[in-house]
Design an enzyme around this catalytic site. Sequence first.
Site, PDB file in Angstrom:
ATOM      1  N   LYS A 299       0.834  -1.209   0.000  1.00  0.00           N
ATOM      2  CA  LYS A 299       0.000   0.000   0.000  1.00  0.00           C
ATOM      3  C   LYS A 299       0.868   1.257   0.000  1.00  0.00           C
ATOM      4  CE  LYS A 299      -4.174  -1.969   2.066  1.00  0.00           C
ATOM      5  NZ  LYS A 299      -5.097  -1.991   3.227  1.00  0.00           N
TER       6      LYS A 299
ATOM      7  N   ARG B  52       0.957   4.362  -2.573  1.00  0.00           N
ATOM      8  CA  ARG B  52       0.929   5.762  -2.114  1.00  0.00           C
ATOM      9  C   ARG B  52       2.060   6.571  -2.756  1.00  0.00           C
ATOM     10  NH1 ARG B  52      -0.486   6.797   4.225  1.00  0.00           N
ATOM     11  NH2 ARG B  52      -2.496   5.672   4.336  1.00  0.00           N
TER      12      ARG B  52
ATOM     13  N   HIS C  21      -1.945  -9.397  12.124  1.00  0.00           N
ATOM     14  CA  HIS C  21      -2.773  -8.191  12.172  1.00  0.00           C
ATOM     15  C   HIS C  21      -3.549  -8.121  13.486  1.00  0.00           C
ATOM     16  CE1 HIS C  21      -2.854  -7.797   7.478  1.00  0.00           C
ATOM     17  NE2 HIS C  21      -1.659  -7.597   8.004  1.00  0.00           N
TER      18      HIS C  21
END
EC number: 1.23.1.1
Length: 314
Positions: A138, A142, A270
């Site tokens: 991610k 970005r 996570h």
Amino acid sequence: MKPCSVLVVGGTGYIGKRIVSASLYLGHDTYVLKRPGTGLDIEKLQLLLSFKKRGAHLVEASFSDHDSLVRAVRLVDVVICTMSGVHFRSHNILLQLKLVEAIKEAGNVKRFIPSEFGMDPARMGQAMEPGRETFDQKMVVRKAIEEANIPHTYISANCFAGYFVGNLSQLGTLTPPSDKVIIYGDGNVKVVYVDEDDVAKYTIKAIEDDRTVNKTVYLRPPENMMSQRELVAVWEKLSGNQLEKIELPPQDFLALMEGTTVAEQAGIGHFYHIFYEGCLTNFEINAENGEEEASRLYPEVEYTRVHDYLKIYL
């Protein structure tokens, strides 16, 4: 908010279909990317046709055909991507780089919302493997967005209610336990739970808000910021059923990774960052750092409280 034209990429997915619905409901001219092979998947096709009946435009394009992506994004002001980045479904985060290239070439897009909708990857640089891969990828996306000077908004939606509330945040199930519940550590770390439909509402609210340009928008509905123990207590009060609570120390939780698949290891990692380290709430949201909080920006949104969400499981 004045209506704008919106292209949703991944509009038949778990979050994507909700974003399409929210965009239509709020009166935006909504386009949904349709991949060439979709016609062979009856469920996806029927969902796309249901969007068409409600006024959405279906646009055929493929990630293997750059020109088709450019044509698609030239139709709209806003592009929202909701491609899956979780290992147990599919993992397509870096495909967005092709979308970034198309947006860059088209030159007309006023806002891009990349596929994030979870923990803020900018704060997960020290995350453990293999779950860290999602955050690293991610951040690659970005970097490409920012280097291309594409106006953007990053949505950090925290814990989806469907995966974390109904099961009292238990691994391996999506419904409430009947007799005992595993408590992560002491169970007092604050977490943020958000109904998926509310994720979509806040996302669509943000797309034409100048306050969110080139910023990260965190979804922290105040009444849904609670610890796992508080979540369990809400369920016990609703159901009238007291659960046996088994505290799981961090080292024992991490030991669950042994012998599991990569997808399962990523999920366990996570969970560890969320419930043991408190990665969703161990920082203050700071507007000076390009950060905003959705429920403060849009107090008119009646978000679903955890208490009400749990009622569907009674």
